[in-house]
Design a protein around this motif. Sequence first.
Motif, PDB file in Angstrom:
ATOM      1  N   ILE A 185      -1.356 -11.882 -25.397  1.00  0.00           N
ATOM      2  CA  ILE A 185      -0.171 -11.920 -26.251  1.00  0.00           C
ATOM      3  C   ILE A 185      -0.518 -11.483 -27.670  1.00  0.00           C
ATOM      4  N   THR A 186      -1.619 -11.997 -28.199  1.00  0.00           N
ATOM      5  CA  THR A 186      -2.043 -11.627 -29.551  1.00  0.00           C
ATOM      6  C   THR A 186      -2.388 -10.153 -29.628  1.00  0.00           C
ATOM      7  N   HIS A 188      -1.269  -7.701 -27.805  1.00  0.00           N
ATOM      8  CA  HIS A 188      -0.053  -6.882 -27.754  1.00  0.00           C
ATOM      9  C   HIS A 188       0.667  -6.909 -29.100  1.00  0.00           C
ATOM     10  N   HIS A 189       0.788  -8.098 -29.687  1.00  0.00           N
ATOM     11  CA  HIS A 189       1.454  -8.211 -30.990  1.00  0.00           C
ATOM     12  C   HIS A 189       0.722  -7.399 -32.053  1.00  0.00           C
ATOM     13  N   ILE A 211       4.124 -15.026 -37.077  1.00  0.00           N
ATOM     14  CA  ILE A 211       4.222 -14.434 -35.743  1.00  0.00           C
ATOM     15  C   ILE A 211       2.840 -14.310 -35.111  1.00  0.00           C
ATOM     16  N   THR A 212       1.852 -13.874 -35.901  1.00  0.00           N
ATOM     17  CA  THR A 212       0.492 -13.764 -35.375  1.00  0.00           C
ATOM     18  C   THR A 212      -0.045 -15.126 -34.978  1.00  0.00           C
ATOM     19  N   GLN A 214       1.683 -17.713 -34.072  1.00  0.00           N
ATOM     20  CA  GLN A 214       2.394 -18.142 -32.865  1.00  0.00           C
ATOM     21  C   GLN A 214       1.820 -17.463 -31.625  1.00  0.00           C
ATOM     22  N   ALA A 215       1.505 -16.176 -31.746  1.00  0.00           N
ATOM     23  CA  ALA A 215       0.906 -15.452 -30.619  1.00  0.00           C
ATOM     24  C   ALA A 215      -0.442 -16.058 -30.238  1.00  0.00           C
ATOM     25  N   GLN A 216      -1.252 -16.392 -31.238  1.00  0.00           N
ATOM     26  CA  GLN A 216      -2.555 -17.009 -30.967  1.00  0.00           C
ATOM     27  C   GLN A 216      -2.379 -18.379 -30.307  1.00  0.00           C
ATOM     28  N   ASP A 219      -1.504 -17.891 -26.678  1.00  0.00           N
ATOM     29  CA  ASP A 219      -2.703 -17.521 -25.916  1.00  0.00           C
ATOM     30  C   ASP A 219      -3.589 -18.737 -25.657  1.00  0.00           C
TER      31      ASP A 219
END
Length: 277
Positions: A185-186, A188-189, A211-212, A214-216, A219
């Motif tokens: 996810i991270t 891709h972001h 946003i970063t 949240q992606a981490q 994951d």
Amino acid sequence: PIGCWLPCHPIETMPPPAAGPFDVNAECKFKCTVRKGRIEANPRAGKTEVFSFKVSEGIEILKAKAMRCVRQGEATQQLVTEDIYFKKSKGSPQSQYIALTEENLEQLTTRRWNLISRRDVEIMQTEENTVLESFFFEIFLYVHKENARQNVPTGLRQATANRIEEVGRQIRQYEVANDVKFGDITRHHLGVHQARQPEGTAFTDIPNDNITRQAQQLDAMRQQLATEEQTEEQRNVKRIRINIQGNWLEVSVDIRSVRQALGLPQHDLFSQGIFHD
């Protein structure tokens, strides 16, 4: 009992919109004005472009079309913000412009459409045009002034598949160089974020934004679930010895199937069951 009489007043209803009901699937005209400076500074004038857009297409398509107005201007124009500001009424001052989002796009455009007066409609009909042919919604983008853009790279780009693939190599090199590994996810972001950066911008660090993070976090949660599932799977597999034609062999068995065959509960009686203290 003493009765009382109350006058009966008819319930007032809102008149229908002079321009008729708003259709989100109709091709509407949007006039996009690009102004130099921050909206708080109340800049004036600006380059204007008109394009067609269906509200049902959503905010991302609107942004893509509005960005063409920026790209058709000076090549080095840098957005102050990616927000598109909407003029909610004919006489609305700039201080009351509203940033469009996916959530308020349909509501604001419908409300603005309903403000079209009968006089406006009559003028359009006099010119032998329909409302859709004559009326346009007004939106605004803001770019840095010339003196604020010195040494600033070119504007943001569209994150195409080729750019994301190219950026993917930079991200993998960063992982190797810094001995880190990003989750799916991270990664891709970061790929989409970096692909949108100005031409020649190298990937040197992880963006410090919500946003970063949240992606981490997502994951990390995925990794935790995968670890728990793997641990559970390992816990439910045991090795036993069986005798086959006089030879003792060790084989792995699924404890859950053994418990099911013996009519036992699906947990360890001594660590979780009735014998657990």
